[in-house]
Design an enzyme around this catalytic site. Sequence first.
Site, PDB file in Angstrom:
ATOM      1  N   SER A 105       5.094  20.542 -29.366  1.00 23.88           N
ATOM      2  CA  SER A 105       4.743  19.137 -29.099  1.00 23.88           C
ATOM      3  C   SER A 105       5.285  18.267 -30.232  1.00 23.88           C
ATOM      4  CB  SER A 105       3.216  19.031 -29.033  1.00 23.88           C
ATOM      5  OG  SER A 105       2.790  17.689 -29.136  1.00 23.88           O
ATOM      6  N   TYR A 162      -5.749  19.850 -30.774  1.00 21.41           N
ATOM      7  CA  TYR A 162      -4.417  19.905 -30.166  1.00 21.41           C
ATOM      8  C   TYR A 162      -3.343  19.911 -31.257  1.00 21.41           C
ATOM      9  CZ  TYR A 162      -0.602  18.821 -26.910  1.00 21.41           C
ATOM     10  OH  TYR A 162       0.563  18.868 -26.166  1.00 21.41           O
TER      11      TYR A 162
HETATM   12  P1  NAP Z   1      -0.251  19.765 -17.129  1.00 20.55           P
HETATM   13  O1  NAP Z   1       0.469  19.166 -15.955  1.00 20.55           O
HETATM   14  O2  NAP Z   1      -1.675  19.449 -17.354  1.00 20.55           O
HETATM   15  O3  NAP Z   1      -0.010  21.325 -17.099  1.00 20.55           O
HETATM   16  C1  NAP Z   1      -0.751  22.215 -17.884  1.00 20.55           C
HETATM   17  C2  NAP Z   1      -0.582  23.587 -17.295  1.00 20.55           C
HETATM   18  O4  NAP Z   1      -1.333  24.514 -18.082  1.00 20.55           O
HETATM   19  C3  NAP Z   1      -1.124  23.659 -15.865  1.00 20.55           C
HETATM   20  O5  NAP Z   1      -0.331  24.506 -15.104  1.00 20.55           O
HETATM   21  C4  NAP Z   1      -2.496  24.246 -16.102  1.00 20.55           C
HETATM   22  O6  NAP Z   1      -3.033  24.899 -14.976  1.00 20.55           O
HETATM   23  C5  NAP Z   1      -2.179  25.241 -17.207  1.00 20.55           C
HETATM   24  N1  NAP Z   1      -3.408  25.699 -17.829  1.00 20.55           N
HETATM   25  C6  NAP Z   1      -4.262  24.991 -18.580  1.00 20.55           C
HETATM   26  N2  NAP Z   1      -5.329  25.757 -18.917  1.00 20.55           N
HETATM   27  C7  NAP Z   1      -5.120  26.972 -18.359  1.00 20.55           C
HETATM   28  C8  NAP Z   1      -5.860  28.175 -18.327  1.00 20.55           C
HETATM   29  N3  NAP Z   1      -7.038  28.298 -18.916  1.00 20.55           N
HETATM   30  N4  NAP Z   1      -5.342  29.229 -17.652  1.00 20.55           N
HETATM   31  C9  NAP Z   1      -4.154  29.125 -17.020  1.00 20.55           C
HETATM   32  N5  NAP Z   1      -3.418  28.007 -16.995  1.00 20.55           N
HETATM   33  C10 NAP Z   1      -3.894  26.936 -17.664  1.00 20.55           C
HETATM   34  O7  NAP Z   1       0.446  19.285 -18.471  1.00 20.55           O
HETATM   35  P2  NAP Z   1       1.923  19.440 -19.032  1.00 20.55           P
HETATM   36  O8  NAP Z   1       2.211  18.160 -19.708  1.00 20.55           O
HETATM   37  O9  NAP Z   1       2.869  19.948 -18.014  1.00 20.55           O
HETATM   38  O10 NAP Z   1       1.680  20.527 -20.167  1.00 20.55           O
HETATM   39  C11 NAP Z   1       2.410  21.733 -20.270  1.00 20.55           C
HETATM   40  C12 NAP Z   1       2.579  22.086 -21.730  1.00 20.55           C
HETATM   41  O11 NAP Z   1       3.386  21.087 -22.358  1.00 20.55           O
HETATM   42  C13 NAP Z   1       1.275  22.124 -22.518  1.00 20.55           C
HETATM   43  O12 NAP Z   1       1.305  23.189 -23.444  1.00 20.55           O
HETATM   44  C14 NAP Z   1       1.286  20.779 -23.238  1.00 20.55           C
HETATM   45  O13 NAP Z   1       0.509  20.812 -24.404  1.00 20.55           O
HETATM   46  C15 NAP Z   1       2.746  20.651 -23.530  1.00 20.55           C
HETATM   47  N6  NAP Z   1       3.206  19.301 -23.846  1.00 20.55           N
HETATM   48  C16 NAP Z   1       3.114  18.280 -22.955  1.00 20.55           C
HETATM   49  C17 NAP Z   1       3.587  17.025 -23.302  1.00 20.55           C
HETATM   50  C18 NAP Z   1       3.543  15.860 -22.362  1.00 20.55           C
HETATM   51  O14 NAP Z   1       3.907  14.748 -22.785  1.00 20.55           O
HETATM   52  N7  NAP Z   1       3.165  16.006 -21.129  1.00 20.55           N
HETATM   53  C19 NAP Z   1       4.156  16.810 -24.550  1.00 20.55           C
HETATM   54  C20 NAP Z   1       4.238  17.869 -25.449  1.00 20.55           C
HETATM   55  C21 NAP Z   1       3.765  19.111 -25.084  1.00 20.55           C
HETATM   56  P3  NAP Z   1      -4.107  24.146 -14.013  1.00 20.55           P
HETATM   57  O15 NAP Z   1      -3.276  23.256 -13.133  1.00 20.55           O
HETATM   58  O16 NAP Z   1      -4.765  25.262 -13.299  1.00 20.55           O
HETATM   59  O17 NAP Z   1      -5.018  23.361 -14.915  1.00 20.55           O
END
Ligand code: NAP
Length: 255
Positions: A147, A160
Amino acid sequence: MSAFDLTGRVAAVTGANAGIGQGIALALAEAGADVAAIGRTPAEETAAQVRALGRRCELVSADLSSIAPVGAAIGAVVERLGRLDILVNNAGIIRRADALAFTEEDWDAVIDTNLKTPFFLAQAAARHMAGWTSPAGRRGKIINIASMLSFQGGVRVPSYTASKSGLAGLTKLLANEWAAKGINVNAIAPGYIATANTAALQADETRNRQILERIPEGRWGDPADIGGAAVFLASSAADYVQGHVLAVDGGWLAR
Ligand code: NAP
């Protein structure tokens, strides 16, 4: 372009049902990989799109808030798809509250899902990959999703920031230990990507404006924007890239 070709490789992506994980799974499939989607919500939509590309896709059910399912999940990938070449530790959560009021529950939940489980998934994957006898022909690839808060402090997200800063350090440690075993360990640090994870920021008019003003590209990223970096780090084109945290942020860190 054959160095970027993933034909015949098997990639496991956690949290591939939505957001960045889905974007990565589709990009890896487009580059030729078969995909295992590990997660708690069945990645049916992702699977349909991967299969439409002519690749195999297996859904592996696992709640990654604890390490209980880790061994069985990696075992299921190898059993159902025959091997495991690429692990993408993408699943993650965020909890927002002032540091003064932050609860132990919000601390533990985020650290467990974002840092503890990715380490033990990497360990289980590396135990499989390290058993290969022909490093010249087969290399393992582990990609952690870090991140901007692997580099910066942020506000109101203490667990986080700790988890993602920890993941960046862990990426370097694992690269140091496993490079000689033919395993590349790297990370991608997405900038501000429009997903459920950032829905609260997008909905906050002031924060949304402040964020857009700071991004040189002038827009939120899309999950597909992360795909190219994932394909690169998963491919032989990145065989000499180790312990790197690759920002894909529209220029956020440059400002
Ligand atoms: P998201 O749409 O909320 O996706 C998160 C994913 O993680 C979903 O598939 C979710 O599954 C899964 N997950 C969460 N808790 C879980 C658990 N206990 N067991 C299994 N799966 C679980 O958000 P995203 O932005 O795509 O995030 C993906 C990654 O990118 C994360 O590590 C986040 O920290 C990182 N990230 C995101 C951003 C951003 O700007 N969006 C920036 C930097 C880093 P469910 O659908 O079942 O909840």
